[in-house]
Motif scaffolding. Sequence first.
Motif, PDB file in Angstrom:
ATOM      1  N   MET A   1      -9.377  -0.127   1.072  1.00 23.91           N
ATOM      2  CA  MET A   1      -8.283  -0.709   0.303  1.00 23.91           C
ATOM      3  C   MET A   1      -7.409  -1.618   1.167  1.00 23.91           C
ATOM      4  O   MET A   1      -6.176  -1.527   1.133  1.00 23.91           O
ATOM      5  CB  MET A   1      -7.444   0.393  -0.355  1.00 23.91           C
ATOM      6  CG  MET A   1      -8.231   1.164  -1.402  1.00 23.91           C
ATOM      7  SD  MET A   1      -7.359   2.550  -2.118  1.00 23.91           S
ATOM      8  CE  MET A   1      -7.372   3.708  -0.785  1.00 23.91           C
TER       9      MET A   1
ATOM     10  N   ASP B   1      -0.819  -5.963   1.964  1.00 23.97           N
ATOM     11  CA  ASP B   1       0.332  -5.071   2.084  1.00 23.97           C
ATOM     12  C   ASP B   1       0.042  -3.748   2.779  1.00 23.97           C
ATOM     13  O   ASP B   1       0.943  -3.131   3.346  1.00 23.97           O
ATOM     14  CB  ASP B   1       0.908  -4.744   0.693  1.00 23.97           C
ATOM     15  CG  ASP B   1       1.536  -5.961   0.043  1.00 23.97           C
ATOM     16  OD1 ASP B   1       1.917  -6.899   0.771  1.00 23.97           O
ATOM     17  OD2 ASP B   1       1.624  -5.982  -1.196  1.00 23.97           O
TER      18      ASP B   1
ATOM     19  N   SER C   1      -5.884   1.841   4.174  1.00 24.42           N
ATOM     20  CA  SER C   1      -6.124   3.255   4.465  1.00 24.42           C
ATOM     21  C   SER C   1      -7.299   3.328   5.432  1.00 24.42           C
ATOM     22  O   SER C   1      -8.386   2.821   5.135  1.00 24.42           O
ATOM     23  CB  SER C   1      -6.443   4.024   3.183  1.00 24.42           C
ATOM     24  OG  SER C   1      -6.734   5.380   3.488  1.00 24.42           O
TER      25      SER C   1
ATOM     26  N   LYS D   1      -5.320   7.941   7.514  1.00 23.08           N
ATOM     27  CA  LYS D   1      -3.912   7.568   7.558  1.00 23.08           C
ATOM     28  C   LYS D   1      -3.775   6.178   6.953  1.00 23.08           C
ATOM     29  O   LYS D   1      -4.572   5.280   7.246  1.00 23.08           O
ATOM     30  CB  LYS D   1      -3.369   7.567   8.992  1.00 23.08           C
ATOM     31  CG  LYS D   1      -1.879   7.223   9.050  1.00 23.08           C
ATOM     32  CD  LYS D   1      -1.307   7.331  10.458  1.00 23.08           C
ATOM     33  CE  LYS D   1       0.184   6.994  10.468  1.00 23.08           C
ATOM     34  NZ  LYS D   1       0.774   7.105  11.827  1.00 23.08           N
ATOM     35  N   ALA D   2      -2.788   6.047   6.112  1.00 23.97           N
ATOM     36  CA  ALA D   2      -2.511   4.751   5.511  1.00 23.97           C
ATOM     37  C   ALA D   2      -1.446   4.027   6.325  1.00 23.97           C
ATOM     38  O   ALA D   2      -0.534   4.660   6.880  1.00 23.97           O
ATOM     39  CB  ALA D   2      -2.036   4.927   4.068  1.00 23.97           C
ATOM     40  N   TYR D   3      -1.590   2.726   6.426  1.00 28.01           N
ATOM     41  CA  TYR D   3      -0.617   1.894   7.144  1.00 28.01           C
ATOM     42  C   TYR D   3      -0.118   0.824   6.183  1.00 28.01           C
ATOM     43  O   TYR D   3      -0.888   0.278   5.388  1.00 28.01           O
ATOM     44  CB  TYR D   3      -1.253   1.228   8.365  1.00 28.01           C
ATOM     45  CG  TYR D   3      -1.790   2.186   9.388  1.00 28.01           C
ATOM     46  CD1 TYR D   3      -1.000   2.625  10.447  1.00 28.01           C
ATOM     47  CD2 TYR D   3      -3.092   2.670   9.300  1.00 28.01           C
ATOM     48  CE1 TYR D   3      -1.489   3.516  11.399  1.00 28.01           C
ATOM     49  CE2 TYR D   3      -3.600   3.562  10.235  1.00 28.01           C
ATOM     50  CZ  TYR D   3      -2.783   3.972  11.280  1.00 28.01           C
ATOM     51  OH  TYR D   3      -3.277   4.865  12.212  1.00 28.01           O
ATOM     52  N   VAL D   4       1.168   0.521   6.283  1.00 32.86           N
ATOM     53  CA  VAL D   4       1.751  -0.499   5.434  1.00 32.86           C
ATOM     54  C   VAL D   4       2.132  -1.694   6.306  1.00 32.86           C
ATOM     55  O   VAL D   4       2.459  -1.536   7.490  1.00 32.86           O
ATOM     56  CB  VAL D   4       2.973   0.053   4.669  1.00 32.86           C
ATOM     57  CG1 VAL D   4       4.096   0.415   5.612  1.00 32.86           C
ATOM     58  CG2 VAL D   4       3.436  -0.915   3.598  1.00 32.86           C
TER      59      VAL D   4
ATOM     60  N   GLU E   1       2.330   0.643  14.404  1.00 30.86           N
ATOM     61  CA  GLU E   1       1.457   1.818  14.404  1.00 30.86           C
ATOM     62  C   GLU E   1      -0.017   1.411  14.449  1.00 30.86           C
ATOM     63  O   GLU E   1      -0.822   2.031  15.137  1.00 30.86           O
ATOM     64  CB  GLU E   1       1.735   2.671  13.167  1.00 30.86           C
ATOM     65  CG  GLU E   1       3.080   3.386  13.199  1.00 30.86           C
ATOM     66  CD  GLU E   1       3.350   4.153  11.906  1.00 30.86           C
ATOM     67  OE1 GLU E   1       2.495   4.124  11.008  1.00 30.86           O
ATOM     68  OE2 GLU E   1       4.436   4.754  11.811  1.00 30.86           O
TER      69      GLU E   1
ATOM     70  N   VAL F   1       6.128  -6.109   3.749  1.00 29.76           N
ATOM     71  CA  VAL F   1       6.826  -4.979   3.158  1.00 29.76           C
ATOM     72  C   VAL F   1       7.965  -4.575   4.086  1.00 29.76           C
ATOM     73  O   VAL F   1       7.782  -4.514   5.309  1.00 29.76           O
ATOM     74  CB  VAL F   1       5.867  -3.776   2.966  1.00 29.76           C
ATOM     75  CG1 VAL F   1       6.607  -2.576   2.385  1.00 29.76           C
ATOM     76  CG2 VAL F   1       4.694  -4.170   2.076  1.00 29.76           C
TER      77      VAL F   1
ATOM     78  N   HIS G   1      10.783   1.343   4.870  1.00 29.73           N
ATOM     79  CA  HIS G   1      11.409   2.129   3.815  1.00 29.73           C
ATOM     80  C   HIS G   1      12.709   2.759   4.284  1.00 29.73           C
ATOM     81  O   HIS G   1      12.799   3.290   5.386  1.00 29.73           O
ATOM     82  CB  HIS G   1      10.447   3.226   3.376  1.00 29.73           C
ATOM     83  CG  HIS G   1      11.054   4.190   2.412  1.00 29.73           C
ATOM     84  ND1 HIS G   1      11.561   3.790   1.198  1.00 29.73           N
ATOM     85  CD2 HIS G   1      11.231   5.523   2.489  1.00 29.73           C
ATOM     86  CE1 HIS G   1      12.015   4.851   0.560  1.00 29.73           C
ATOM     87  NE2 HIS G   1      11.835   5.916   1.322  1.00 29.73           N
TER      88      HIS G   1
END
Lengths: 264, 83
Positions: free
Chosen positions: B9, B13, B16, B38-41, B49, B72, B75
Amino acid sequence: MPYTKTNWQDNETPLSALNMNKIEQGIADAHSAIDSHAARTDNPHNTTAAQVGAVSKTGDTMTGDLSIQSRWPAVWLIDTDINNKISILHDNSAFYVQLRDAAGNWIRDLLMLTDDGAVAKLGTNNIWHAGNLRYEEGAWTPELRFGGSSTGITYDVNVARYTRIGNMIFIDAIVALTSKGTATGNAVIAGLPFRPKSLMKSWGNIAPTNITFPSGKSALIIGVDEGGFVIGLLAYGSGSGYTSLTDANFSNSSVLELSLAYII
Amino acid sequence: MIFKYTLDMLTTDSVSVKMQKYVEVEGIEYPVGEPHRKAYVNSESGRAEVLAELPEPQATAIMAVWGDTPTVADHEPDTGSAE
């Protein structure tokens, strides 16, 4: 019969009809033997499959592809102990592995895969449905952060698992601290295996140990959404909204056990 | 031990990343344990990271899609909400 040749001698052997007919008969016999031999189909010279590059019926190894071209191409695997047959075939729209009886009659489908991948069945059970629903299990590593930082945080345990079914992710995790470190700010858990796509928060459960609740709060809930990308740790009270846990609510022996499902 | 990474995916943005360990025995690779994800944004911290945690080929592939700037914002955790 074996042919006995005539030893012709100059001025001695007569050029007679008898001798000429013997020659003619020799030629006729040779033609007959050749024609007879050419008509045989019983492998009179015991030629082997290997000598002519053919596949042996008694077992062999091919180094290239085997192509079967027919309207319903099939391979039969026959168990000679019980005479049941496994048929591997294609029927214009799907690939099948079928169990059949000794007479070749269909008993049941063992496996079916449609050409477009829309349906796959193991026996009568769907393996996946239209849309190729993905399934996966695995691990992820939960990371506690205060104000976006994990400075000085150490763990006795921080392990987690996930299960993906289609676009749903089910996670559970345990985070047990040995030190809450020196970072300050709102508490979150990072390290999610997939990015959340929920428009609204997906909520989950959490069992806290050695957590001091903020003033007026008495319950905890966790949630993720697309914008968050991390798990928020939110404290609820009676009629006054929620507030995020912060470093001040943790101790060096805090433990969080949580479970959550969210959309990706 | 062989570590294999899969980028799932991957968009501008986020991504994973799945990591699976393998051992090779007589030329055949066998998976060890279960995969880790682990997902990274594509935020400032997410990009850091990726560069710190992933091997260079995978990080380069991700950055090739993400470009030079974050898409992005990092957060800000929930601080409260009225009921």
